[in-house]
Design a protein around this motif. Sequence first.
Motif, PDB file in Angstrom:
ATOM      1  N   PRO A   1       0.832  -1.214   0.000  1.00 32.23           N
ATOM      2  CA  PRO A   1       0.000   0.000   0.000  1.00 32.23           C
ATOM      3  C   PRO A   1       0.861   1.256   0.000  1.00 32.23           C
ATOM      4  N   ARG A   2       0.353   2.313  -0.604  1.00 25.07           N
ATOM      5  CA  ARG A   2       1.062   3.580  -0.618  1.00 25.07           C
ATOM      6  C   ARG A   2       1.009   4.219   0.762  1.00 25.07           C
ATOM      7  N   THR A   3       1.829   5.250   0.961  1.00 23.48           N
ATOM      8  CA  THR A   3       1.936   5.877   2.267  1.00 23.48           C
ATOM      9  C   THR A   3       0.602   6.436   2.746  1.00 23.48           C
ATOM     10  N   THR A   4      -0.108   7.147   1.878  1.00 22.86           N
ATOM     11  CA  THR A   4      -1.394   7.735   2.281  1.00 22.86           C
ATOM     12  C   THR A   4      -2.401   6.663   2.666  1.00 22.86           C
ATOM     13  N   GLU A   5      -2.355   5.515   1.990  1.00 24.41           N
ATOM     14  CA  GLU A   5      -3.251   4.413   2.336  1.00 24.41           C
ATOM     15  C   GLU A   5      -2.929   3.880   3.734  1.00 24.41           C
ATOM     16  N   LEU A   6      -1.642   3.815   4.053  1.00 19.84           N
ATOM     17  CA  LEU A   6      -1.235   3.326   5.368  1.00 19.84           C
ATOM     18  C   LEU A   6      -1.658   4.293   6.471  1.00 19.84           C
ATOM     19  N   PHE A   7      -1.575   5.591   6.201  1.00 22.58           N
ATOM     20  CA  PHE A   7      -2.044   6.575   7.176  1.00 22.58           C
ATOM     21  C   PHE A   7      -3.533   6.364   7.476  1.00 22.58           C
ATOM     22  N   ARG A   8      -4.310   6.217   6.415  1.00 24.74           N
ATOM     23  CA  ARG A   8      -5.752   6.015   6.602  1.00 24.74           C
ATOM     24  C   ARG A   8      -6.030   4.712   7.348  1.00 24.74           C
ATOM     25  N   LEU A   9      -5.255   3.668   7.031  1.00 26.27           N
ATOM     26  CA  LEU A   9      -5.427   2.378   7.694  1.00 26.27           C
ATOM     27  C   LEU A   9      -5.132   2.483   9.187  1.00 26.27           C
ATOM     28  N   ALA A  10      -4.089   3.234   9.534  1.00 25.31           N
ATOM     29  CA  ALA A  10      -3.736   3.394  10.944  1.00 25.31           C
ATOM     30  C   ALA A  10      -4.862   4.054  11.718  1.00 25.31           C
ATOM     31  N   LEU A  11      -5.518   5.043  11.113  1.00 27.77           N
ATOM     32  CA  LEU A  11      -6.635   5.708  11.787  1.00 27.77           C
ATOM     33  C   LEU A  11      -7.847   4.793  11.876  1.00 27.77           C
ATOM     34  N   GLN A  12      -8.110   4.002  10.839  1.00 27.74           N
ATOM     35  CA  GLN A  12      -9.257   3.108  10.839  1.00 27.74           C
ATOM     36  C   GLN A  12      -9.117   2.009  11.881  1.00 27.74           C
TER      37      GLN A  12
ATOM     38  N   ALA B   1       2.367   0.738  13.397  1.00 30.61           N
ATOM     39  CA  ALA B   1       2.269  -0.717  13.268  1.00 30.61           C
ATOM     40  C   ALA B   1       1.987  -1.172  11.836  1.00 30.61           C
ATOM     41  N   PRO B   2       1.045  -0.536  11.097  1.00 30.14           N
ATOM     42  CA  PRO B   2       0.786  -1.000   9.724  1.00 30.14           C
ATOM     43  C   PRO B   2       1.974  -0.838   8.785  1.00 30.14           C
ATOM     44  N   LEU B   3       2.913   0.046   9.147  1.00 32.04           N
ATOM     45  CA  LEU B   3       4.070   0.283   8.281  1.00 32.04           C
ATOM     46  C   LEU B   3       5.082  -0.860   8.334  1.00 32.04           C
ATOM     47  N   GLU B   4       5.101  -1.592   9.450  1.00 30.58           N
ATOM     48  CA  GLU B   4       6.045  -2.688   9.656  1.00 30.58           C
ATOM     49  C   GLU B   4       7.472  -2.206   9.373  1.00 30.58           C
ATOM     50  N   ALA B   5       8.200  -2.847   8.439  1.00 32.03           N
ATOM     51  CA  ALA B   5       9.590  -2.471   8.182  1.00 32.03           C
ATOM     52  C   ALA B   5       9.691  -1.046   7.650  1.00 32.03           C
ATOM     53  N   ARG B   6       8.623  -0.570   6.985  1.00 31.70           N
ATOM     54  CA  ARG B   6       8.664   0.784   6.437  1.00 31.70           C
ATOM     55  C   ARG B   6       8.511   1.851   7.517  1.00 31.70           C
ATOM     56  N   ALA B   7       8.350   1.416   8.766  1.00 25.37           N
ATOM     57  CA  ALA B   7       8.315   2.369   9.869  1.00 25.37           C
ATOM     58  C   ALA B   7       9.631   3.125   9.974  1.00 25.37           C
ATOM     59  N   TYR B   8      10.726   2.522   9.524  1.00 21.96           N
ATOM     60  CA  TYR B   8      12.000   3.236   9.495  1.00 21.96           C
ATOM     61  C   TYR B   8      11.858   4.513   8.676  1.00 21.96           C
ATOM     62  N   GLY B   9      11.270   4.391   7.496  1.00 25.53           N
ATOM     63  CA  GLY B   9      11.105   5.538   6.631  1.00 25.53           C
ATOM     64  C   GLY B   9      10.222   6.605   7.252  1.00 25.53           C
TER      65      GLY B   9
ATOM     66  N   VAL C   1      -2.245  13.862  10.012  1.00 16.97           N
ATOM     67  CA  VAL C   1      -2.472  13.107   8.773  1.00 16.97           C
ATOM     68  C   VAL C   1      -3.029  14.012   7.681  1.00 16.97           C
ATOM     69  N   SER C   2      -3.977  14.885   8.049  1.00 21.17           N
ATOM     70  CA  SER C   2      -4.582  15.764   7.044  1.00 21.17           C
ATOM     71  C   SER C   2      -3.566  16.739   6.473  1.00 21.17           C
ATOM     72  N   HIS C   3      -2.588  17.162   7.293  1.00 23.62           N
ATOM     73  CA  HIS C   3      -1.558  18.074   6.805  1.00 23.62           C
ATOM     74  C   HIS C   3      -0.493  17.350   5.975  1.00 23.62           C
ATOM     75  N   MET C   4      -0.208  16.092   6.338  1.00 26.38           N
ATOM     76  CA  MET C   4       0.835  15.340   5.646  1.00 26.38           C
ATOM     77  C   MET C   4       0.334  14.690   4.359  1.00 26.38           C
ATOM     78  N   THR C   5      -0.950  14.367   4.303  1.00 27.89           N
ATOM     79  CA  THR C   5      -1.474  13.642   3.142  1.00 27.89           C
ATOM     80  C   THR C   5      -1.264  14.379   1.819  1.00 27.89           C
TER      81      THR C   5
ATOM     82  N   LEU D   1      12.364   5.028   1.480  1.00 29.41           N
ATOM     83  CA  LEU D   1      12.169   3.813   2.260  1.00 29.41           C
ATOM     84  C   LEU D   1      10.688   3.441   2.355  1.00 29.41           C
ATOM     85  N   ILE D   2       9.825   4.440   2.547  1.00 27.38           N
ATOM     86  CA  ILE D   2       8.393   4.153   2.656  1.00 27.38           C
ATOM     87  C   ILE D   2       7.827   3.659   1.330  1.00 27.38           C
ATOM     88  N   GLU D   3       8.187   4.353   0.253  1.00 26.77           N
ATOM     89  CA  GLU D   3       7.621   4.046  -1.060  1.00 26.77           C
ATOM     90  C   GLU D   3       8.374   2.935  -1.800  1.00 26.77           C
TER      91      GLU D   3
END
Length: 201
Positions: free
Chosen positions: A7-18, A32-40, A100-104, A163-165
């Motif tokens: 999933p793309r970064t914005t999708e992961l942000f939305r997933l974390a809130l859901q 947590a939803p980012l898993e290894a991409r949490a580094y990024g 999230v709204s500012h970063m999206t 790293l995220i993407e």
Amino acid sequence: MTRPHDPRTTELFRLALQENTGDTISLEQFIAPLEARAYGFLVVLLSLPNFIPIPMGVGGVCGTLLVIIGAQMLWGMPRPWLPRFTRQHGFPRHSVESFVSHMTPMFSRLERVCRPRFEQITRRPYSHFSGLMLILLGILLALPIPFTNYPFGLVILGFGVALIERDGVLLALVWAATLISTAMVGSLSSAMVALARHFFG
């Protein structure tokens, strides 16, 4: 058959809130939803203070934290470790939603040019080299060199997004920028030492 991308970064942000419906959300729950991409994600967070006019010393703090994150990648940890008080600290849900709204919008623009490509160099064993580059960036950022927070912040932001993407092309460019910056700072330091010896030696 084409393997589906993460999933793309914005999708992961939305997933974390859901997935977290409480009044407070901890950093651990959010990444947590980012898993290894949490580094990024953590690298992106540490890049942001460098673009804000706040008192001197932010480079030293952010640089030190980058060194810690880079050391974990270099060691080969599958996801970043954070102290308990940091990962379990709860943030008001409205603050996280505002973040999230500012970063999206920013990430939505980045997603148009950054995409999963040459993904193999964003993963192990190449992630060890990424860890070393983060350590170098952290040291450079922590050095008391005037007017470097903004350019180093850009490199760090690019590092986190890559790293995220899972963008290996952007990551390779960031590696090159880190090595060039290190060489330039090393040359400048040598020149300053030589000049000091000339006048005071």
